[in-house]
Enzyme design. Structure first.
Site, mmCIF file in Angstrom:
data_model
loop_
_atom_site.group_PDB
_atom_site.id
_atom_site.type_symbol
_atom_site.label_atom_id
_atom_site.label_comp_id
_atom_site.label_asym_id
_atom_site.label_seq_id
_atom_site.Cartn_x
_atom_site.Cartn_y
_atom_site.Cartn_z
ATOM 1 N N ASP A 146 0.804 -1.225 0.000
ATOM 2 C CA ASP A 146 0.000 0.000 0.000
ATOM 3 C C ASP A 146 0.840 1.281 0.000
ATOM 4 O O ASP A 146 1.947 1.336 0.537
ATOM 5 C CB ASP A 146 -1.086 -0.010 1.083
ATOM 6 N N GLY A 187 -3.128 5.060 5.454
ATOM 7 C CA GLY A 187 -2.811 6.291 6.178
ATOM 8 C C GLY A 187 -4.022 7.194 6.245
ATOM 9 O O GLY A 187 -5.108 6.845 5.790
ATOM 10 N N HIS A 214 -7.799 2.038 1.134
ATOM 11 C CA HIS A 214 -8.581 2.436 2.313
ATOM 12 C C HIS A 214 -9.393 3.671 1.926
ATOM 13 O O HIS A 214 -8.900 4.551 1.208
ATOM 14 C CB HIS A 214 -7.679 2.871 3.464
ATOM 15 N N GLU A 217 -12.825 5.941 6.289
ATOM 16 C CA GLU A 217 -12.458 5.652 7.687
ATOM 17 C C GLU A 217 -12.294 6.988 8.416
ATOM 18 O O GLU A 217 -13.137 7.381 9.213
ATOM 19 C CB GLU A 217 -11.156 4.833 7.738
HETATM 20 ZN ZN LIG Z 1 -6.050 -0.823 7.477
#
Ligand SMILES: [Zn+2]
Length: 355
Positions: A146, A187, A214, A217
């Site tokens: 990532d 991140g 991601h 979040e």
């Molecule tokens: Zn994660």
């Protein structure tokens, strides 16, 4: 169905996990061992397991990132990576996890932290650990590399630095023969929009890597829309804050975009105050494909088995739904097809024997 307690049932259920970070799965005793091996005990705030556990009780996302970088800094040699990968495999056997797709951030280890570690060293260590775990425990692991998104905007002027994305993509392509199957983006999402990363994810798509950023979040629905519209996301890490936008929830469901949900991580990082506030069940009910994961089990003091326990205890899921959600993780894994079919057969065979 044989009558078992939910925990017995969950322990015996063959499981797959799609969202777990290698650096966040290192146990406190191994943190100490790595620090001793590499003569960097002085970089830790404590030199016993109890003290380390306290340090891991972070106060917010930024404390979490600081802990994360300090642990990453202890990983210096191919043997270090082989050790923690092997331990992850041993943990899989202990929890009856047949398959894990493990995320790590090679840019941090090779470029950001000045450790003298080359990408070849990193890949060699990971492969040694992965092969040994497969041989000794019969478990399958694949990697997601990532891009650290906040490191791509570190100059403080809001300008995008393409180096982390370019390097991570280069490493992911090099790593394909060692089990790298996807490109991620991790991140904090705050002040780090997804659009500038589109070039890397477009290349990943052309090269046949899965796109698993991601989003949703630390930021809300706009971040998830960006991941869908600009990063060709097939799965989304977290994605829970999509619940704030009904149109987004509908789109996720219609397009079959899978959410890798990490309930305890969300509580520990104060995305939600408690499990009662968590939208797992609502997203599932709306037809979104959901999976359950542990994210950074050592840092959040959880396990995948415990996360399934959360589904049963806090979200009221019964065995047929637990089986359905567990199956999603096999079904939507990025692993190559012959292996996926074999894993799904093992999963389905287990259910037939139990019923
Ligand atoms: Zn994660």
């Amino acid at each position: 169905m044989i009558n078992k307690t939910p925990l017995q049932f969950i322990r015996q259920l063959p499981k797959a996990e799609l969202h777990i970070h290698l650096e966040g799965a290192i146990t406190p005793d191994t943190v100490l061992e790595l620090a001793r091996r590499n003569n960097c005990l002085d970089t830790l705030p404590a030199c016993d397991e109890e003290g380390l556990q306290k340090w891991l009780m972070f106060s917010d996302f930024w404390h979490f990132i600081a802990v994360y970088l300090a642990v990453s800094n202890l990983l210096r040699t191919p043997d270090d990576f082989a050790l923690i990968t092997y331990q992850l495999g041993a943990d899989m056997a202990a929890q009856n996890i047949l398959y894990r797709e493990v995320t790590l951030t090679p840019y941090t280890h090779v470029d950001f932290q000045d450790k003298g570690l080359a990408i070849h060293d990193l890949l060699t260590g990971l492969e040694q650990g992965r092969q040994a775990a497969c041989k000794d425990f019969g478990v399958e692991m694949r990697w997601v590399f990532d891009i650290p998104r906040d490191m791509s905007f570190m100059d403080g002027d809001g300008r995008y630095n393409p180096l982390p994305a370019e390097k991570t993509l280069e490493y992911a392509l090099l790593g394909r023969k060692y089990g790298v199957v996807g490109l991620g983006l991790g991140g904090s999402e705050v002040n780090a929009p997804a659009l500038p990363f589109a070039h890397a994810f477009e290349d990943a798509r052309c090269e046949g890597l899965w796109r698993v950023p991601h989003a949703g979040e630390t930021m809300g629905p706009a971040s998830v829309w960006e991941a869908i519209d600009h990063l060709y996301a097939q799965r989304i890490g977290h994605g829970v804050r999509s619940i704030q936008d009904p149109q987004l929830v509908k789109t996720l469901a219609e397009r079959g975009i899978v959410l890798e949900i990490n309930p305890t991580s969300n509580i520990r990082l104060h995305i939600y105050e408690d499990y009662a506030m968590h939208p797992f069940r609502q997203l599932d009910k709306a037809g979104v494909l959901v999976t359950v994961n542990s994210d950074d089990p050592s840092l959040f003091n959880t396990t995948l088995t415990q996360e399934y326990g959360v589904l049963a205890k806090h979200f009221g899921y019964k065995k047929p739904d637990l089986i359905r959600i567990a199956r999603n993780a096999f079904q939507y894994a990025a692993v190559e097809e012959p292996v996926k079919t074999r894993l799904l057969e093992r999963f389905d065979t287990h259910q037939n024997v139990q019923s």
